[in-house]
Design an enzyme around this catalytic site. Structure first.
Site, PDB file in Angstrom:
ATOM      1  N   ARG A 237     -30.191  34.775 -12.955  1.00 53.81           N
ATOM      2  CA  ARG A 237     -30.504  33.352 -12.826  1.00 53.81           C
ATOM      3  C   ARG A 237     -29.456  32.588 -12.031  1.00 53.81           C
ATOM      4  NH1 ARG A 237     -32.395  32.374 -19.080  1.00 53.81           N
ATOM      5  NH2 ARG A 237     -34.665  32.488 -18.729  1.00 53.81           N
TER       6      ARG A 237
ATOM      7  N   GLN B  11     -15.753  19.229 -23.970  1.00 58.79           N
ATOM      8  CA  GLN B  11     -14.541  19.266 -23.132  1.00 58.79           C
ATOM      9  C   GLN B  11     -13.463  18.307 -23.632  1.00 58.79           C
ATOM     10  OE1 GLN B  11     -16.264  19.529 -18.728  1.00 58.79           O
ATOM     11  NE2 GLN B  11     -17.625  18.465 -20.119  1.00 58.79           N
TER      12      GLN B  11
ATOM     13  N   GLU C 291     -20.081  15.524 -13.089  1.00 61.82           N
ATOM     14  CA  GLU C 291     -21.095  14.527 -13.488  1.00 61.82           C
ATOM     15  C   GLU C 291     -21.137  13.355 -12.502  1.00 61.82           C
ATOM     16  OE1 GLU C 291     -20.192  12.414 -17.100  1.00 61.82           O
ATOM     17  OE2 GLU C 291     -18.056  12.586 -16.751  1.00 61.82           O
TER      18      GLU C 291
ATOM     19  N   GLY D 174     -11.331   7.244 -23.567  1.00 62.50           N
ATOM     20  CA  GLY D 174     -11.809   8.561 -23.999  1.00 62.50           C
ATOM     21  C   GLY D 174     -10.648   9.372 -24.583  1.00 62.50           C
TER      22      GLY D 174
ATOM     23  N   ASP E 227      -9.767  13.648 -17.383  1.00 62.19           N
ATOM     24  CA  ASP E 227     -10.233  13.565 -15.989  1.00 62.19           C
ATOM     25  C   ASP E 227      -9.156  13.859 -14.956  1.00 62.19           C
ATOM     26  OD1 ASP E 227     -12.443  10.676 -16.541  1.00 62.19           O
ATOM     27  OD2 ASP E 227     -12.497  12.755 -17.243  1.00 62.19           O
TER      28      ASP E 227
ATOM     29  N   HIS F 246     -19.216  16.535 -24.305  1.00 63.04           N
ATOM     30  CA  HIS F 246     -18.023  16.157 -25.079  1.00 63.04           C
ATOM     31  C   HIS F 246     -17.272  17.330 -25.689  1.00 63.04           C
ATOM     32  CE1 HIS F 246     -19.700  12.214 -24.459  1.00 63.04           C
ATOM     33  NE2 HIS F 246     -18.603  11.687 -24.920  1.00 63.04           N
TER      34      HIS F 246
ATOM     35  N   ALA G 293     -16.721  30.296  -9.628  1.00 66.86           N
ATOM     36  CA  ALA G 293     -18.074  29.766  -9.352  1.00 66.86           C
ATOM     37  C   ALA G 293     -18.409  29.956  -7.877  1.00 66.86           C
ATOM     38  CB  ALA G 293     -18.123  28.282  -9.714  1.00 66.86           C
ATOM     39  N   GLU G 294     -19.698  30.130  -7.575  1.00 67.97           N
ATOM     40  CA  GLU G 294     -20.104  30.304  -6.177  1.00 67.97           C
ATOM     41  C   GLU G 294     -20.183  28.970  -5.438  1.00 67.97           C
ATOM     42  OE1 GLU G 294     -20.329  33.885  -7.874  1.00 67.97           O
ATOM     43  OE2 GLU G 294     -21.566  32.288  -8.678  1.00 67.97           O
TER      44      GLU G 294
END
Ligand code: F6P
Length: 321
Positions: free
Chosen positions: A165, A254, A225, A13, A130, A252, A189-190
């Site tokens: 939301r 990212q 993921e 990648g 990664d 992608h 983030a929670e």
């Protein structure tokens, strides 16, 4: 000592900063008076003899660009001894005496087989968003990818708050949760779900439901993921909480973008070290970073050991989210 020629390739990648690393390998070798060949499209190009001599201008106007000018490709044929032999022939006929491979776990594993079977000196550089290569706390491209993910999550936070939301954001990482953990912490983030840490969906959904009753306006859940599919998680969370939920799979995006200063600097430092090492006759080493310093790791150790998530980062996430 190598005096004739080396080659450089990118594999697996792509990641932002691979160009900076390849540029540093090329310019360092030329500075030392040694020819450099570029292998195009990874192992696929090595087997197809897609190998060209490079000069200093070949790597001009590249440091600021994502992707890899050499191209990359997945290559099944390289997994066979016959395929690797063909690749080695193409290197030998040009008098290439050493190879720098810029890639992730799979690519470095291919390099270790090439080294064992063909006896050609191999030096690896960890190129993947990664950050899952054993022995180094940094891989080329991980910083840019984390910044891209955080920028996307910031934007998703706006619309999540407007609609009250739950927003689920799936990030890349193959089987590693590093990108999710770092972008989750950095974006506030929670919840952060990673493959390396068990999580309880029922408990998470109960907490979210309670928090909405207490007036919370929105919730951001970052999921790797490798932990679970964002779409599947969205359906479960919406069902269990009854709260309007959406999912965004960053995918992608990212992998692209102009590399950050950190990726450009660290990739350049690694590229120079790799070129000097291969020219001095080193082999079977991967260069990476440990607490900000360049370190060399045994290539076989790096491919045979699985990188684990930094427990300090996991602890921090439990405190802050
Ligand atoms: O290894 C880097 C990576 O971006 C992973 O995070 C991701 O799962 C995978 O590559 C995607 O591979 P491809 O580009 O072949 O779809």
């Amino acid at each position: 000592m190598i005096r004739n020629a080396i080659a450089v390739m990118t594999s697996g990648g792509d990641s932002p900063g691979m160009n900076a690393a390849a540029r540093a390998v090329v310019r360092t070798a030329l500075y030392e008076g040694v020819k450099v060949y570029g292998i195009y499209n990874g192992y696929k190009g090595m087997l197809a003899d897609d190998i060209q001599e490079l000069n200093s201008r070949s790597v001009s106007d590249l440091i600021q660009r994502g992707g890899t000018f050499l191209g990359t490709a997945r290559c099944k044929e390289f997994k066979t001894v016959e395929g690797r032999r063909k690749g080695l022939e193409n290197l030998n006929k040009r008098g290439i005496e050493g190879l720098v491979i810029i890639g992730g776990d799979g690519s470095l594993t291919g390099g270790s087989m090439l080294s064992r079977e063909g006896g050609i000196p191999i030096v690896g550089l960890p190129g993947t968003i990664d950050n899952d290569v054993w022995g180094t706390d940094y891989t080329i491209g991980c910083d840019t990818a984390a910044n891209t993910a955080v920028d996307a999550i910031n934007k998703l936070r706006d619309t999540a708050s407007a609609h009250r939301r739950i927003m689920i954001v799936e990030v890349m990482g193959h089987t590693s949760g590093w990108l999710a953990l770092v972008s989750g912490i950095a974006s506030g983030a929670e919840y952060i779900l990673v493959p390396e840490v068990k999580y309880n969906l029922d408990k998470m959904c109960d907490e979210i439901s309670q928090s909405y009753k207490m007036g919370r306006r929105y919730t951001i859940i970052v999921v790797a993921e490798g932990a679970c599919s964002g779409v599947g998680l969205k359906n479960v969370v919406q069902e269990k909480t009854g709260i309007d939920t959406r999912v965004s799979i960053l995918g992608h995006i990212q992998r692209g973008g102009s590399p950050t200063v950190e990726d450009r600097m660290k990739a350049s430092m690694l590229g120079e070290r790799a070129a000097l090492a291969i020219l001095s006759g080193a082999s079977d080493v991967v260069f990476g970073f440990d607490e900000g310093k360049v370190v060399s790791i045994n290539l076989f150790d790096s491919v045979y050991n699985k990188k684990t998530l930094d427990p300090e980062l996991i602890r921090l996430s439990t405190v802050l989210v």
